[in-house]
Design a protein around this motif. Structure first.
Motif, PDB file in Angstrom:
ATOM      1  N   TRP A  36      43.395  33.400  19.888  1.00 13.26           N
ATOM      2  CA  TRP A  36      42.479  34.502  19.599  1.00 13.26           C
ATOM      3  C   TRP A  36      41.233  34.384  20.476  1.00 13.26           C
ATOM      4  CZ3 TRP A  36      37.439  34.317  17.806  1.00 13.26           C
ATOM      5  CH2 TRP A  36      36.860  35.540  17.476  1.00 13.26           C
ATOM      6  N   LEU A  37      40.659  33.186  20.539  1.00 10.53           N
ATOM      7  CA  LEU A  37      39.454  32.969  21.330  1.00 10.53           C
ATOM      8  C   LEU A  37      39.731  33.205  22.810  1.00 10.53           C
ATOM      9  CD1 LEU A  37      36.476  32.180  21.321  1.00 10.53           C
ATOM     10  CD2 LEU A  37      37.201  29.793  21.525  1.00 10.53           C
ATOM     11  N   TYR A  38      40.852  32.719  23.288  1.00 12.43           N
ATOM     12  CA  TYR A  38      41.238  32.919  24.686  1.00 12.43           C
ATOM     13  C   TYR A  38      41.288  34.405  25.025  1.00 12.43           C
ATOM     14  CZ  TYR A  38      44.688  33.668  28.387  1.00 12.43           C
ATOM     15  OH  TYR A  38      45.358  34.130  29.487  1.00 12.43           O
ATOM     16  N   LYS A  39      41.921  35.201  24.173  1.00 13.96           N
ATOM     17  CA  LYS A  39      42.021  36.641  24.414  1.00 13.96           C
ATOM     18  C   LYS A  39      40.646  37.306  24.371  1.00 13.96           C
ATOM     19  CE  LYS A  39      45.724  38.431  24.992  1.00 13.96           C
ATOM     20  NZ  LYS A  39      46.255  38.742  26.304  1.00 13.96           N
ATOM     21  N   GLN A  40      39.776  36.870  23.482  1.00 14.66           N
ATOM     22  CA  GLN A  40      38.445  37.460  23.361  1.00 14.66           C
ATOM     23  C   GLN A  40      37.578  37.164  24.583  1.00 14.66           C
ATOM     24  OE1 GLN A  40      37.462  39.485  20.730  1.00 14.66           O
ATOM     25  NE2 GLN A  40      39.618  39.281  20.200  1.00 14.66           N
ATOM     26  N   LEU A  41      37.696  35.971  25.126  1.00 16.78           N
ATOM     27  CA  LEU A  41      36.861  35.568  26.259  1.00 16.78           C
ATOM     28  C   LEU A  41      37.318  36.176  27.574  1.00 16.78           C
ATOM     29  CD1 LEU A  41      36.245  31.802  25.432  1.00 16.78           C
ATOM     30  CD2 LEU A  41      34.569  33.670  25.358  1.00 16.78           C
ATOM     31  N   MET A 101      39.055  34.841  29.927  1.00 10.84           N
ATOM     32  CA  MET A 101      39.040  33.860  31.015  1.00 10.84           C
ATOM     33  C   MET A 101      40.473  33.575  31.465  1.00 10.84           C
ATOM     34  SD  MET A 101      36.514  31.047  29.275  1.00 10.84           S
ATOM     35  CE  MET A 101      36.391  30.025  30.711  1.00 10.84           C
ATOM     36  N   SER A 102      40.605  32.903  32.601  1.00  5.62           N
ATOM     37  CA  SER A 102      41.937  32.431  32.977  1.00  5.62           C
ATOM     38  C   SER A 102      42.337  31.340  31.984  1.00  5.62           C
ATOM     39  CB  SER A 102      41.939  31.863  34.405  1.00  5.62           C
ATOM     40  OG  SER A 102      41.294  30.607  34.448  1.00  5.62           O
ATOM     41  N   TYR A 103      43.637  31.220  31.747  1.00  2.00           N
ATOM     42  CA  TYR A 103      44.098  30.238  30.767  1.00  2.00           C
ATOM     43  C   TYR A 103      43.742  28.820  31.200  1.00  2.00           C
ATOM     44  CZ  TYR A 103      46.948  27.758  27.432  1.00  2.00           C
ATOM     45  OH  TYR A 103      47.362  26.908  26.430  1.00  2.00           O
ATOM     46  N   GLN A 104      43.826  28.551  32.495  1.00  2.00           N
ATOM     47  CA  GLN A 104      43.516  27.220  33.012  1.00  2.00           C
ATOM     48  C   GLN A 104      42.056  26.857  32.736  1.00  2.00           C
ATOM     49  OE1 GLN A 104      44.145  26.779  37.202  1.00  2.00           O
ATOM     50  NE2 GLN A 104      43.818  24.571  37.167  1.00  2.00           N
ATOM     51  N   ASN A 105      41.131  27.760  33.037  1.00  2.00           N
ATOM     52  CA  ASN A 105      39.716  27.484  32.796  1.00  2.00           C
ATOM     53  C   ASN A 105      39.407  27.384  31.304  1.00  2.00           C
ATOM     54  OD1 ASN A 105      39.118  27.409  35.507  1.00  2.00           O
ATOM     55  ND2 ASN A 105      38.462  29.529  35.593  1.00  2.00           N
ATOM     56  N   PHE A 106      40.035  28.243  30.513  1.00  2.00           N
ATOM     57  CA  PHE A 106      39.838  28.208  29.069  1.00  2.00           C
ATOM     58  C   PHE A 106      40.282  26.862  28.504  1.00  2.00           C
ATOM     59  CE2 PHE A 106      41.690  28.740  24.836  1.00  2.00           C
ATOM     60  CZ  PHE A 106      40.573  29.137  24.125  1.00  2.00           C
ATOM     61  N   THR A 107      41.464  26.415  28.889  1.00  2.00           N
ATOM     62  CA  THR A 107      42.000  25.144  28.389  1.00  2.00           C
ATOM     63  C   THR A 107      41.110  23.977  28.780  1.00  2.00           C
ATOM     64  OG1 THR A 107      44.240  26.012  28.498  1.00  2.00           O
ATOM     65  CG2 THR A 107      44.015  23.618  28.403  1.00  2.00           C
ATOM     66  N   LYS A 108      40.651  23.956  30.025  1.00  4.24           N
ATOM     67  CA  LYS A 108      39.753  22.884  30.463  1.00  4.24           C
ATOM     68  C   LYS A 108      38.458  22.891  29.653  1.00  4.24           C
ATOM     69  CE  LYS A 108      41.242  22.291  35.233  1.00  4.24           C
ATOM     70  NZ  LYS A 108      40.850  22.379  36.636  1.00  4.24           N
ATOM     71  N   MET A 109      37.917  24.073  29.393  1.00  3.86           N
ATOM     72  CA  MET A 109      36.666  24.169  28.650  1.00  3.86           C
ATOM     73  C   MET A 109      36.862  23.685  27.210  1.00  3.86           C
ATOM     74  SD  MET A 109      34.224  27.485  28.017  1.00  3.86           S
ATOM     75  CE  MET A 109      35.399  28.337  26.976  1.00  3.86           C
TER      76      MET A 109
END
Length: 68
Positions: free
Chosen positions: A19-24, A26-34
């Motif tokens: 849910w947060l990933y879709k809201q932001l 961002m690319s999945y790679q950057n989201f996961t790293k963050m």
């Protein structure tokens, strides 16, 4: 060491990482790293978005552990 406290805040809100990933938007790679605290920097706009989405302050978003 400063880390993000996102997972407990998400659980408190009843939301998932997806849910947060879709809201932001961002690319999945950057989201996961963050989310996994594997990045060296976070943009102010991302901090602001996280605080708005998770209904928290920056003080709640970050944890400081001086033992590491």
């Amino acid at each position: 060491m400063i880390t993000l406290n996102v997972i407990p805040l998400l659980e408190k809100q009843g939301h998932t990482k997806y849910w947060l990933y879709k809201q932001l938007g961002m690319s999945y790679q950057n989201f996961t790293k963050m989310i996994n605290n594997q990045t060296k920097s976070i943009r102010y706009e991302n901090i602001e978005a996280l605080c708005q989405l998770l209904e928290c302050t920056p003080n709640e978003l970050f944890l400081f552990d001086d033992t590491k």
